[in-house]
Scaffold this motif. Structure first.
Motif, PDB file in Angstrom:
ATOM      1  N   UNK A 526      29.193  49.206  44.803  1.00 59.28           N
ATOM      2  CA  UNK A 526      30.294  48.284  44.527  1.00 59.28           C
ATOM      3  C   UNK A 526      31.626  48.990  44.690  1.00 59.28           C
ATOM      4  N   UNK A 527      32.602  48.267  45.226  1.00 55.95           N
ATOM      5  CA  UNK A 527      33.931  48.809  45.383  1.00 55.95           C
ATOM      6  C   UNK A 527      34.819  48.480  44.189  1.00 55.95           C
ATOM      7  N   UNK A 528      35.831  49.327  43.920  1.00 57.24           N
ATOM      8  CA  UNK A 528      36.803  49.063  42.860  1.00 57.24           C
ATOM      9  C   UNK A 528      37.840  48.092  43.397  1.00 57.24           C
ATOM     10  N   UNK A 529      38.187  47.090  42.537  1.00 58.42           N
ATOM     11  CA  UNK A 529      39.101  46.021  42.954  1.00 58.42           C
ATOM     12  C   UNK A 529      40.370  46.095  42.098  1.00 58.42           C
ATOM     13  N   UNK A 530      41.511  45.934  42.766  1.00 53.79           N
ATOM     14  CA  UNK A 530      42.786  45.902  42.047  1.00 53.79           C
ATOM     15  C   UNK A 530      43.492  44.581  42.322  1.00 53.79           C
ATOM     16  N   UNK A 531      44.233  44.109  41.274  1.00 55.79           N
ATOM     17  CA  UNK A 531      45.042  42.892  41.438  1.00 55.79           C
ATOM     18  C   UNK A 531      46.526  43.220  41.433  1.00 55.79           C
ATOM     19  N   UNK A 532      46.858  44.520  41.442  1.00 50.22           N
ATOM     20  CA  UNK A 532      48.241  44.935  41.538  1.00 50.22           C
ATOM     21  C   UNK A 532      48.978  44.802  40.207  1.00 50.22           C
ATOM     22  N   UNK A 533      50.301  44.858  40.249  1.00 49.72           N
ATOM     23  CA  UNK A 533      51.153  44.728  39.057  1.00 49.72           C
ATOM     24  C   UNK A 533      51.493  43.251  38.866  1.00 49.72           C
ATOM     25  N   UNK A 534      51.163  42.745  37.661  1.00 51.68           N
ATOM     26  CA  UNK A 534      51.374  41.315  37.376  1.00 51.68           C
ATOM     27  C   UNK A 534      52.436  41.156  36.276  1.00 51.68           C
ATOM     28  N   UNK A 535      53.066  39.993  36.253  1.00 54.04           N
ATOM     29  CA  UNK A 535      54.081  39.673  35.249  1.00 54.04           C
ATOM     30  C   UNK A 535      53.953  38.200  34.860  1.00 54.04           C
ATOM     31  N   UNK A 536      54.887  37.756  33.965  1.00 50.85           N
ATOM     32  CA  UNK A 536      54.856  36.335  33.562  1.00 50.85           C
ATOM     33  C   UNK A 536      54.991  35.412  34.782  1.00 50.85           C
ATOM     34  N   UNK A 537      55.614  35.929  35.838  1.00 56.31           N
ATOM     35  CA  UNK A 537      55.807  35.078  37.021  1.00 56.31           C
ATOM     36  C   UNK A 537      54.477  34.733  37.683  1.00 56.31           C
ATOM     37  N   UNK A 538      53.404  35.492  37.357  1.00 57.89           N
ATOM     38  CA  UNK A 538      52.111  35.259  37.995  1.00 57.89           C
ATOM     39  C   UNK A 538      51.195  34.350  37.170  1.00 57.89           C
ATOM     40  N   UNK A 539      51.680  33.883  36.015  1.00 58.65           N
ATOM     41  CA  UNK A 539      50.849  33.016  35.157  1.00 58.65           C
ATOM     42  C   UNK A 539      50.454  31.764  35.939  1.00 58.65           C
ATOM     43  N   UNK A 540      49.193  31.405  35.816  1.00 55.08           N
ATOM     44  CA  UNK A 540      48.603  30.207  36.439  1.00 55.08           C
ATOM     45  C   UNK A 540      48.530  30.284  37.978  1.00 55.08           C
ATOM     46  N   UNK A 541      48.832  31.435  38.548  1.00 60.25           N
ATOM     47  CA  UNK A 541      48.659  31.606  39.994  1.00 60.25           C
ATOM     48  C   UNK A 541      47.305  32.277  40.300  1.00 60.25           C
ATOM     49  N   UNK A 542      46.748  31.982  41.527  1.00 63.61           N
ATOM     50  CA  UNK A 542      45.496  32.614  41.964  1.00 63.61           C
ATOM     51  C   UNK A 542      45.853  33.922  42.648  1.00 63.61           C
ATOM     52  N   UNK A 543      45.418  35.018  42.047  1.00 64.43           N
ATOM     53  CA  UNK A 543      45.702  36.355  42.596  1.00 64.43           C
ATOM     54  C   UNK A 543      44.409  36.877  43.245  1.00 64.43           C
ATOM     55  N   UNK A 544      44.485  37.204  44.544  1.00 59.32           N
ATOM     56  CA  UNK A 544      43.307  37.709  45.267  1.00 59.32           C
ATOM     57  C   UNK A 544      43.207  39.225  45.083  1.00 59.32           C
ATOM     58  N   UNK A 546      42.079  43.085  45.843  1.00 55.04           N
ATOM     59  CA  UNK A 546      41.973  43.956  47.011  1.00 55.04           C
ATOM     60  C   UNK A 546      41.074  45.142  46.679  1.00 55.04           C
ATOM     61  N   UNK A 547      40.084  45.386  47.535  1.00 52.44           N
ATOM     62  CA  UNK A 547      39.187  46.511  47.303  1.00 52.44           C
ATOM     63  C   UNK A 547      39.922  47.795  47.660  1.00 52.44           C
ATOM     64  N   UNK A 548      39.916  48.735  46.761  1.00 48.78           N
ATOM     65  CA  UNK A 548      40.600  49.996  46.995  1.00 48.78           C
ATOM     66  C   UNK A 548      39.993  50.700  48.207  1.00 48.78           C
ATOM     67  N   UNK A 549      40.886  51.247  49.039  1.00 52.39           N
ATOM     68  CA  UNK A 549      40.426  51.957  50.235  1.00 52.39           C
ATOM     69  C   UNK A 549      39.985  51.044  51.361  1.00 52.39           C
ATOM     70  N   UNK A 550      40.114  49.707  51.164  1.00 56.39           N
ATOM     71  CA  UNK A 550      39.694  48.783  52.216  1.00 56.39           C
ATOM     72  C   UNK A 550      38.198  48.709  52.402  1.00 56.39           C
ATOM     73  N   UNK A 551      37.445  49.191  51.404  1.00 53.87           N
ATOM     74  CA  UNK A 551      35.987  49.186  51.513  1.00 53.87           C
ATOM     75  C   UNK A 551      35.429  47.789  51.248  1.00 53.87           C
ATOM     76  N   UNK A 552      34.095  47.674  51.351  1.00 56.35           N
ATOM     77  CA  UNK A 552      33.424  46.409  51.051  1.00 56.35           C
ATOM     78  C   UNK A 552      33.466  46.140  49.551  1.00 56.35           C
ATOM     79  N   UNK A 553      33.477  44.862  49.227  1.00 51.81           N
ATOM     80  CA  UNK A 553      33.362  44.485  47.818  1.00 51.81           C
ATOM     81  C   UNK A 553      32.030  44.981  47.279  1.00 51.81           C
ATOM     82  N   UNK A 554      30.971  44.800  48.097  1.00 54.09           N
ATOM     83  CA  UNK A 554      29.659  45.361  47.773  1.00 54.09           C
ATOM     84  C   UNK A 554      29.045  45.832  49.088  1.00 54.09           C
ATOM     85  N   UNK A 555      28.983  47.143  49.247  1.00 51.24           N
ATOM     86  CA  UNK A 555      28.423  47.718  50.471  1.00 51.24           C
ATOM     87  C   UNK A 555      26.910  47.799  50.324  1.00 51.24           C
TER      88      UNK A 555
END
Length: 652
Positions: A526-544, A546-555
């Motif tokens: 399994x790859x490590x996933x990050x959603x980046x830096x979030x704030x109140x501006x991201x409330x109720x938004x769909x955040x996709x 990103x797998x660190x290093x561009x690897x597979x979500x599950x190799x």
């Protein structure tokens, strides 16, 4: 006694009459068009066609030529006669009777020139103008001849005398024949001709040969005669016109001299072609070709028919220095004659270096599904690998006598064996040479009589990890007896097999064979996933995510040979937390068409039926994690959550 003499006399008279009758029957044939524009003393006879050393009819083979001169300067007119086969056969006791004629009134009347009874006439004009000359000859025993029509006539030649000389600015030389025979009873001859520019040039043309030992040329007539010693080569005949002021112009023509055939040189494995040279206006009645092997005095017939060309079979080194010649039979009516060409040598260029080709085909005898001849994609521990092929030396001139086979095998294998020509398997442990392991034939393969051999290599794989391996069959070739070579003695020296012998040719290799050894398992990372830096501006938004290093979500690596039905499940084992605070957020799995919210209970995110290879999960296929923050009091920090992946395979 008197009766016997009378009988001989009658026979002689009858023979003479027969000879004259036949001679008369092949007498002069009128020419359709004449070179001269005046009427001759007699109708010019058709030029005889040369057929090697025969002529199709009797006539002038060298004609007198038009020439220009100045008053008081002597010019020579020259002729030569060719005789038909019938004339020379039936009139063997006859001889030539020449006579020159001249006309000073454009051919209106002709007079015989007193004493001009040879083939050459010297002319010295006394005043400007043109005088015409023609020669006749008869071929008979008696004087005068018994019958009236046995004379032959040359072309009419014009000798033009000018008041002052004209210099030649150029000269062109031609030859009637460009090949002369030097190995027959009668030497080959031809005539060379000169054309000056301008044609009215008054200088004298003389002829020289670049090599009189090959062929001579008459200085004045241009008649070329080949040597009669069988000497071959190319001679240049040069015509030179000397102007009255002393300047000269020259030109040459090449004439080849020989016995009909040239030596030939070819590479081994190719054919050689011998061609009889010289003029053959008609197809010979018969041509028989012979061969003498190198060092042999015995000739063997190799072809017969009417072809003046012979092509050998594919040559080998055994044909080097062999000789070829041809007997050629030519006919004239009911009469025939056979000539023999020179003996031409065949030179064969060859190499004794082996030309070894090795083929190789791999098979997984346990399960060969999905494999090709040179690629085995899924070798499982316990599988038996078989590699088969042939070793062939295609050089018929090779000196190779023996070869040692070896093939690289994995370090972890068992039941190793190598077999040659369907013989008994040579079961042996791999031999370590350097950092690699090889199977080596204990006994050398004998190539002294058999140029092609088959082989088989077998081993059982003990490799239980995912490994790629490249192998090929190799053979070291030797010019030594097979009985003196041993693969076991090859360790510890300085080549792949350690061969450092003087009689070692080279090492020959088959195409590579690629082997993939499989662990026979399905593994995932399994790859490590990050959603980046979030704030109140991201409330109720769909955040996709990103797998660190561009690897597979599950190799996923699926090396299973038996691919049973498989499911992959996913659950969120822990909520997002920074260790002190919990983040209220909704985490979901999207596959491009549906979105599933994750909980702490396993949910199936992928199903693969039996026989289907499980692939990796990645964003390229729309497979990703999505995060939605709820409206809440957010404490800054790094929040993480743990996901559990579960892979389940149904029983086979």
């Amino acid at each position: 006694m008197a009766g016997k003499k009378l009988g001989r006399l009658l026979v002689g008279i009858l023979t003479l009459l027969v000879a004259i009758g036949l001679f008369n029957g092949i007498s002069a044939t009128p020419v359709v068009a004449q070179a001269a524009t005046v009427t001759g003393y007699g109708t010019p006879t058709q030029d005889p066609s040369s057929f090697l050393f025969w002529y199709s009819n009797t006539g002038f083979r060298t004609q007198p030529q038009d020439t220009y001169t100045t008053v008081g300067t002597t010019k020579k007119l020259t002729t030569a006669v060719g005789y038909s086969f019938l004339d020379t056969f039936f009139n063997g006791l006859s001889y030539n009777h020449f006579q020159w004629y001249q006309s000073t009134n454009n051919g209106a009347t002709w007079t015989a020139i007193k004493g001009a009874t040879s083939s050459t006439l010297s002319v010295t004009p006394t005043k400007p103008g043109t005088i015409y000359y023609q020669e006749s000859f008869g071929y008979y025993l008696f004087v005068p001849p018994l019958l009236p029509d046995e004379y032959y006539y040359s072309r009419v030649a014009a000798v033009t005398a000018l008041g002052s000389p004209i210099n030649a600015t150029g000269i062109t030389v031609t030859a009637d024949d460009h090949y002369l025979y030097s190995n027959q009873d009668e030497a080959g001859t031809t005539t060379v001709h000169a054309t000056t520019a301008p044609t009215s040039a008054t200088g004298d043309v003389t002829w020289t040969s670049s090599d009189p030992s090959l062929a001579t040329v008459d200085k004045n007539s241009g008649i070329v005669t080949a040597n009669s010693d069988g000497k071959s080569g190319t001679v240049n005949i040069t015509g030179t016109i000397t102007n009255e002021d002393g300047t000269t112009k020259s030109s040459s023509v090449s004439i080849k001299v020989g016995g009909g055939l040239d030596d030939q040189t070819v590479d081994s494995g190719k054919t050689a072609t011998f061609t009889v040279q010289g003029k053959f206006p008609t197809t010979p009645a018969a041509v028989t070709w012979y061969k003498k092997a190198a060092g042999s005095s015995t000739a063997t017939k190799v072809a017969s028919g009417t072809s003046l060309t012979y092509t050998t079979p594919t040559t080998t080194s055994a044909d080097n220095k062999a000789h070829y010649y041809a007997d050629i039979t030519i006919k004239s009516g009911i009469n025939s004659k056979t000539i023999t060409t020179n003996s031409a040598q065949l030179n064969v260029s060859y190499s004794d270096t082996p030309k070894v080709a090795i083929t190789g085909t791999a098979t997984d005898t346990t399960d060969n599904t999905g494999n090709t001849a040179h690629v085995l994609t899924n070798i499982v521990s316990g599988d038996t690998v078989k590699i088969t092929g042939t070793i062939t030396d295609t050089n018929p001139d090779k000196k190779m006598k023996a070869g040692l086979l070896f093939i690289k095998v994995p370090a972890y294998c068992s039941d190793t064996a190598i077999k040659v020509d369907n013989g008994t398997s040579d079961i042996q442990a791999p031999m370590k040479i350097g950092d690699s392991y090889y199977l080596v034939t204990r006994k050398a393969i004998d190539f002294s009589s058999n140029h092609s051999h088959s082989y088989e290599v077998d081993f059982k794989s003990l490799v239980d990890t995912d490994t790629d391996f490249t192998t090929n069959l190799q053979m070291e070739a030797f010019n030594t007896d097979a009985s003196s070579l041993s693969g076991e003695a090859s360790q510890g020296t300085n080549s792949v097999l350690g061969t450092a012998k003087d009689d070692h040719f080279d090492t020959y290799t088959s195409p590579d064979i690629n082997l993939h050894f499989s662990s026979n398992t399905l593994t995932a990372q399994a790859g490590d996933v990050t959603f980046g830096s979030l704030s109140y501006a991201n409330v109720d938004q769909v955040i996709e995510g990103q797998v660190l290093g561009g690897d597979d979500l599950l190799a996923v690596t699926d090396d299973r040979r038996d691919k049973t039905a498989t499911t992959i499940s996913l659950r969120q084992a822990t909520p997002f937390s920074d260790g002190t605070h919990t983040l209220t957020a909704k985490l979901s799995y999207a596959n491009g068409s549906t979105v599933k919210q994750l909980t702490d209970t396993n949910q199936v995110v992928l199903s693969a039926g039996a026989g289907i290879k499980v692939g990796s999960l990645n964003a390229n296929r729309g497979q990703e994690l999505q995060l939605v923050l709820a409206s809440q009091a957010i404490y800054p920090g790094n929040y993480t959550s743990t996901l559990d992946w579960t892979i389940t395979s149904a029983p086979s």
